[in-house]
Scaffold this active site. Structure first.
Site, short mmCIF file in Angstrom:
data_model
loop_
_atom_site.label_atom_id
_atom_site.label_comp_id
_atom_site.label_asym_id
_atom_site.label_seq_id
_atom_site.Cartn_x
_atom_site.Cartn_y
_atom_site.Cartn_z
N CYS A 83 0.83 -1.20 0.00
CA CYS A 83 0.00 0.00 0.00
C CYS A 83 0.87 1.26 0.00
CB CYS A 83 -0.92 -0.01 1.22
SG CYS A 83 -2.06 1.38 1.24
N CYS A 142 0.44 4.50 7.03
CA CYS A 142 -0.20 4.33 8.34
C CYS A 142 0.75 3.55 9.27
CB CYS A 142 -1.51 3.59 8.18
SG CYS A 142 -2.55 4.29 6.88
N CYS A 171 0.16 -0.22 10.33
CA CYS A 171 -0.30 -1.21 9.36
C CYS A 171 0.81 -2.07 8.76
CB CYS A 171 -1.06 -0.50 8.24
SG CYS A 171 -1.87 -1.66 7.13
N CYS A 189 -17.15 -8.31 4.66
CA CYS A 189 -16.40 -7.06 4.49
C CYS A 189 -15.15 -7.32 3.67
CB CYS A 189 -15.97 -6.50 5.83
SG CYS A 189 -17.32 -6.29 6.99
N CYS A 198 -19.96 -5.06 2.68
CA CYS A 198 -19.17 -3.92 3.15
C CYS A 198 -17.85 -3.93 2.40
CB CYS A 198 -18.92 -4.05 4.65
SG CYS A 198 -17.90 -2.71 5.32
N CYS A 200 -19.52 2.96 7.96
CA CYS A 200 -18.83 2.22 9.03
C CYS A 200 -17.54 2.99 9.29
CB CYS A 200 -18.54 0.80 8.55
SG CYS A 200 -17.50 -0.14 9.70
N ARG A 236 -18.58 -2.01 17.15
CA ARG A 236 -17.90 -3.31 16.92
C ARG A 236 -16.61 -3.43 17.72
NH1 ARG A 236 -17.10 -3.78 11.32
NH2 ARG A 236 -19.27 -4.40 11.24
N1 SAM Z 1 -6.76 0.64 3.03
C1 SAM Z 1 -8.03 0.88 3.53
C2 SAM Z 1 -8.08 1.98 4.55
O1 SAM Z 1 -7.07 2.25 5.17
O2 SAM Z 1 -9.14 2.54 4.75
C3 SAM Z 1 -8.72 -0.34 4.11
C4 SAM Z 1 -7.99 -1.33 4.99
S1 SAM Z 1 -7.35 -0.76 6.55
C5 SAM Z 1 -6.34 -2.14 6.99
C6 SAM Z 1 -8.74 -0.73 7.62
C7 SAM Z 1 -8.55 -0.36 9.06
O3 SAM Z 1 -7.97 -1.42 9.79
C8 SAM Z 1 -7.65 0.82 9.40
O4 SAM Z 1 -8.27 2.04 9.20
C9 SAM Z 1 -7.37 0.58 10.86
O5 SAM Z 1 -8.33 1.23 11.67
C10 SAM Z 1 -7.49 -0.94 11.01
N2 SAM Z 1 -6.17 -1.54 11.28
C11 SAM Z 1 -5.18 -1.73 10.39
N3 SAM Z 1 -4.10 -2.29 10.97
C12 SAM Z 1 -4.41 -2.44 12.28
C13 SAM Z 1 -3.69 -2.95 13.40
N4 SAM Z 1 -2.46 -3.38 13.29
N5 SAM Z 1 -4.32 -2.98 14.58
C14 SAM Z 1 -5.59 -2.54 14.70
N6 SAM Z 1 -6.31 -2.03 13.68
C15 SAM Z 1 -5.73 -1.98 12.47
FE1 SF4 Z 2 -2.88 1.15 3.38
FE2 SF4 Z 2 -2.89 -0.10 5.71
FE3 SF4 Z 2 -3.16 2.52 5.61
FE4 SF4 Z 2 -5.18 0.97 4.72
S1 SF4 Z 2 -4.43 1.09 6.81
S2 SF4 Z 2 -4.34 2.79 3.74
S3 SF4 Z 2 -3.98 -0.75 3.89
S4 SF4 Z 2 -1.34 1.36 4.96
#
Ligand code: SAM
Ligand code: SF4
Ligand code: DTB
Length: 326
Positions: A54, A58, A61, A98, A129, A189, A261
């Protein structure tokens, strides 16, 4: 939910947050019972339809190409594979499917496959979703017309703390997509993550931002950070479980009709902590042993927990659609 015109402030939300715990739990549980069956939990199944690589940064992530974890980037998976997973999830009792993609935003060339996934999952009688990153005006209409029920797009934390966690987009970008999804007529959501080093004030401000959207989200995922190796938050200090429960309780009071949730992190929570979260007003979970890339409790672990608590998974009127389709 259109009659919900309350504007929350940091002060009014904080007054709740700092209540003696028993008073807070009593109020939250009372609100919960007024709006929901307290022994029923909505169950959703997640599937990563495009993993890793990606472009966003973040800090929590495992899928960011900018983090050290470097999970290999996959392509968007085939529609048939997605539908096979959805069928399995439905047969195991999940009511919502989802689909998540590690994208900053979807590309025009992906839209046909995404639309086919939504239509296919709907035809199985499940709620749909997706969480695909930012959406433009054309994409929200394409997904809405395909029948997408919910769009997940988390604000993750407070506006103040956001730049400490994500540098490649702004909090305002996030709100823009949420309002676009809402204006197109889909259900929203949106929630966040606790345990990223944020202060109590950030947790409260996040809930205020969610509750004050043009309409509160129908679904509010509260994730507990699952620290991922080689990410900037790999060694983050875990959140105190009682603080976590307080956030759930305040979310329940501020967004009385929303599903709250208990999201990522359940595999690191005790049965007692989860029971307290359900009492405080959580009424939705992800089921199945994998989230997107991280672990979730096994099916039989959740079955045992539900049996101990005398709770049942919620079923949908949409179930009628399944029977009709078979
Ligand atoms: N890329 C898209 C986005 O960021 O909206 C969708 C997937 S992203 C993985 C969805 C959500 O998963 C993130 O906004 C975050 O809140 C949650 N998430 C991701 N990694 C996480 C982690 N290590 N622990 C807890 N929540 C996590
Ligand atoms: Fe990309 Fe992970 Fe951020 Fe979603 S949460 S935008 S998958 S880096
Ligand atoms: C949400 O708030 N939590 C889910 C879903 N929305 C997309 C994702 C949790 C991801 C946990 C880390 C992982 O599986 O990689």
């Amino acid at each position: 939910m259109t009659d919900c015109i309350t504007r929350w402030t940091r002060d009014t939300a904080q007054d709740l947050y700092i209540l003696p715990l028993m008073d807070l739990l009593f109020r939250a549980h009372t609100v919960h019972r007024e709006n929901f069956d307290p022994n029923k939990v909505q169950t959703s199944k997640l599937l990563s339809i495009k993993t890793g690589g990606c472009a966003e940064d973040c800090a929590y992530c495992s899928q960011s190409a900018r983090n050290g974890s470097q999970l290999p980037a996959s392509k968007l998976i085939e529609v048939e594979r997605t539908l096979a997973q959805a069928r399995k999830a439905r047969d195991a009792g999940a009511t919502r499917f989802c689909m998540g993609a590690a994208w900053r935003e979807p590309k025009a060339r992906d839209m046909d496959a995404l639309v086919a996934m939504v239509q296919g999952v709907r035809d199985l009688g499940m709620e749909t979703c997706m969480t695909l990153g930012m959406l433009d005006d054309t994409q929200v209409v394409q997904l809405r017309d395909a029948g997408l029920d919910y769009y997940n797009h988390n604000i993750d934390t407070s506006e103040r703390y956001y730049p400490e966690v994500i540098g490649t987009r702004t909090f305002a970008d996030r709100i823009d997509t949420l309002e676009r999804v809402r204006a197109a007529g889909m259900k929203v959501c949106s929630g966040g993550i606790l345990g990223m080093g944020e202060h109590t004030g950030d947790r409260i401000d996040m809930l205020v931002s969610l509750a004050n959207l043009s309409e509160p989200p129908e679904s509010v995922p509260i994730n507990m950070l699952m620290p991922q190796a080689d990410t900037p938050l790999a060694d983050a200090e875990p959140i105190d479980p009682i603080e976590f429960v307080r956030v759930i309780a305040v979310a329940r009071i501020m967004m009385p009709q929303s599903y709250v949730r208990l999201s990522a992190g359940r595999s690191d929570m005790s049965d007692e902590m989860q029971a307290m979260c359900f009492f405080a007003g959580a009424n939705s979970i992800f089921v199945g042993d994998t989230l997107l890339t991280a672990d979730n409790p096994e099916e039989d672990t959740d079955a045992r927990l539900f049996a101990k608590l005398g709770m049942q998974p919620e079923t949908l009127p949409v179930q009628d659609r399944v029977e009709a389709a078979e």
